[in-house]
Design a protein around this motif. Sequence first.
Motif, mmCIF file in Angstrom:
data_model
loop_
_atom_site.group_PDB
_atom_site.id
_atom_site.type_symbol
_atom_site.label_atom_id
_atom_site.label_comp_id
_atom_site.label_asym_id
_atom_site.label_seq_id
_atom_site.Cartn_x
_atom_site.Cartn_y
_atom_site.Cartn_z
ATOM 1 N N UNK A 107 0.782 -0.945 -0.137
ATOM 2 C CA UNK A 107 0.008 0.504 -0.238
ATOM 3 C C UNK A 107 0.817 1.558 0.030
ATOM 4 N N UNK A 108 0.210 1.699 -1.007
ATOM 5 C CA UNK A 108 1.035 3.858 -0.545
ATOM 6 C C UNK A 108 0.622 4.461 0.152
ATOM 7 N N UNK A 109 -0.235 4.198 1.312
ATOM 8 C CA UNK A 109 -0.441 4.841 2.412
ATOM 9 C C UNK A 109 -0.780 3.871 3.516
ATOM 10 N N UNK A 110 0.228 4.699 4.814
ATOM 11 C CA UNK A 110 -0.447 3.745 6.275
ATOM 12 C C UNK A 110 -1.462 4.642 6.733
ATOM 13 N N UNK A 111 -2.542 3.693 7.644
ATOM 14 C CA UNK A 111 -3.201 4.588 9.091
ATOM 15 C C UNK A 111 -3.488 4.431 10.033
ATOM 16 N N UNK A 112 -3.371 4.764 10.770
ATOM 17 C CA UNK A 112 -2.628 4.117 12.104
ATOM 18 C C UNK A 112 -4.047 4.497 13.311
ATOM 19 N N UNK A 113 -4.246 3.807 14.475
ATOM 20 C CA UNK A 113 -5.359 4.295 15.748
ATOM 21 C C UNK A 113 -4.222 4.938 16.528
ATOM 22 N N UNK A 114 -4.328 6.443 16.467
ATOM 23 C CA UNK A 114 -3.252 7.340 17.675
ATOM 24 C C UNK A 114 -3.549 7.130 19.546
ATOM 25 N N UNK A 115 -2.773 6.654 20.305
ATOM 26 C CA UNK A 115 -3.623 6.451 21.624
ATOM 27 C C UNK A 115 -4.750 7.369 21.867
ATOM 28 N N UNK A 116 -4.660 8.981 21.520
ATOM 29 C CA UNK A 116 -5.332 9.741 21.815
ATOM 30 C C UNK A 116 -6.973 9.412 20.654
#
Length: 432
Positions: free
Chosen positions: A315-324
């Motif tokens: 994938x060309x993108x990265x998606x994450x859920x941060x702690x906040x």
Amino acid sequence: MADSQVSLGLNSRGQRGYTSRLPGLYRLSFSERLQLVGGVAGLSEDEIDTLRGVYSTGPEESAIENALGMVPLPLGIGTNLIVNGRDVLVPMVTEEPSVVAGFSNGARLVRQSGGVIASCDPPEMIGQIQLYDVLDPEETQQRIEQAEGDLLAVANATMPGMVARGGGARTLQVRRVATMQGTMLVVHLVIDVRDAMGANVVNTAAEAVGDALATRVADRVGVRILTNLATHRLARAHCSLPVSSLGTAEHEGGAIAQGIVSACAWADADPYRAATHNKGIMNGIDAVALATGNDWRAIEAGAHAWAAHGGHYAALTRWQIAQDDQLVGEIELPLAVGTRGSAIRAHAVARVAQHIMRVNTSGELAEIMAAVGLVQNLAALRALAAEGIQRGHMKLHARQIARAAALEGAEDMRSHAQHGEMPADTEDREPC
Ligand code: MEV
């Protein structure tokens, strides 16, 4: 029989046997060309009129050989985008009904959190020069590296205008490439092309440096051409938005955010999914490239090659859920785009598009395009993680069906379109 028909080799009915051998086609006027191809292909008067259409003045001015018509594509405006704190209206050329709407929706979500932050590298392109049948790679490499100053001067002599604008050849690197035919040396000539896309400048310089190398090394100088894998010209964008903002009437934001992250993890691990994931990103980037007169095939080639730079296509993108509880997304890809150059000067709509975006430099354009790719991806993944893309997509697609129905006079299609539904026989037309 008209004289022109005789000279084109057409019979009294304006026809001729079907053949792809049409010598001198490029020398004919637009009307003669239309008449000849129409006669050979057996086109009706209506079909010839379709080609002539409202664009009859265009093909005469077209830069391509044997022009026979124009294929107009819709130009839409993507709204709601903020890049680096600045509002940007985004001209997008695409035939796919949901691209502009999806983008504008995604940009509205990101806007609530301040928009997209983007950056890019200096506008450096790479020209490649191939040396093969190399007897002593070590020795040849040393000789080339010692001559770097001279070779850069040869390159700069081919582009005085670019040098005057602050661009020009920057460095030279020699790579060894193991091939089925033994080790080749590949010289990378790095050139700052300022606000141009740079293909012509780079290719001219690569050819001149190739000639200069031929007089200095015993090995054979082969292909000299730019690479579309413009790794010195990367653009990046990132955004961050509360997961709660992703919710829809039927789906809770947290669940959608998790769906986005897991869809991205899947694309990273599986080239079959990555191809589609990246196609969605390029839906937006290509649309801006087309609107601004840029070479979208070059951009596509660079993007997909870059997607494999980690060792496999991902994938060309990265998606994450941060702690906040923020959904954080980022993208990085080569974006070899220009805001000046002959292709853009000759393209009136591209100049208007630049004005709409208020961009001057190639870097500003690259940053916006990276932001568009990221937002387009967010919009696609959000829809996929919630209701799927078909519901929204088909509402928009219905307009296209209605248009097709109007053209074909098909009553049943028109009634399906009015209800935002897809009749079974249109499934194959789905433009994904
Ligand atoms: C359709 O043109 C693009 C999508 O397939 C992208 C994706 O699957 O991520 C919806």
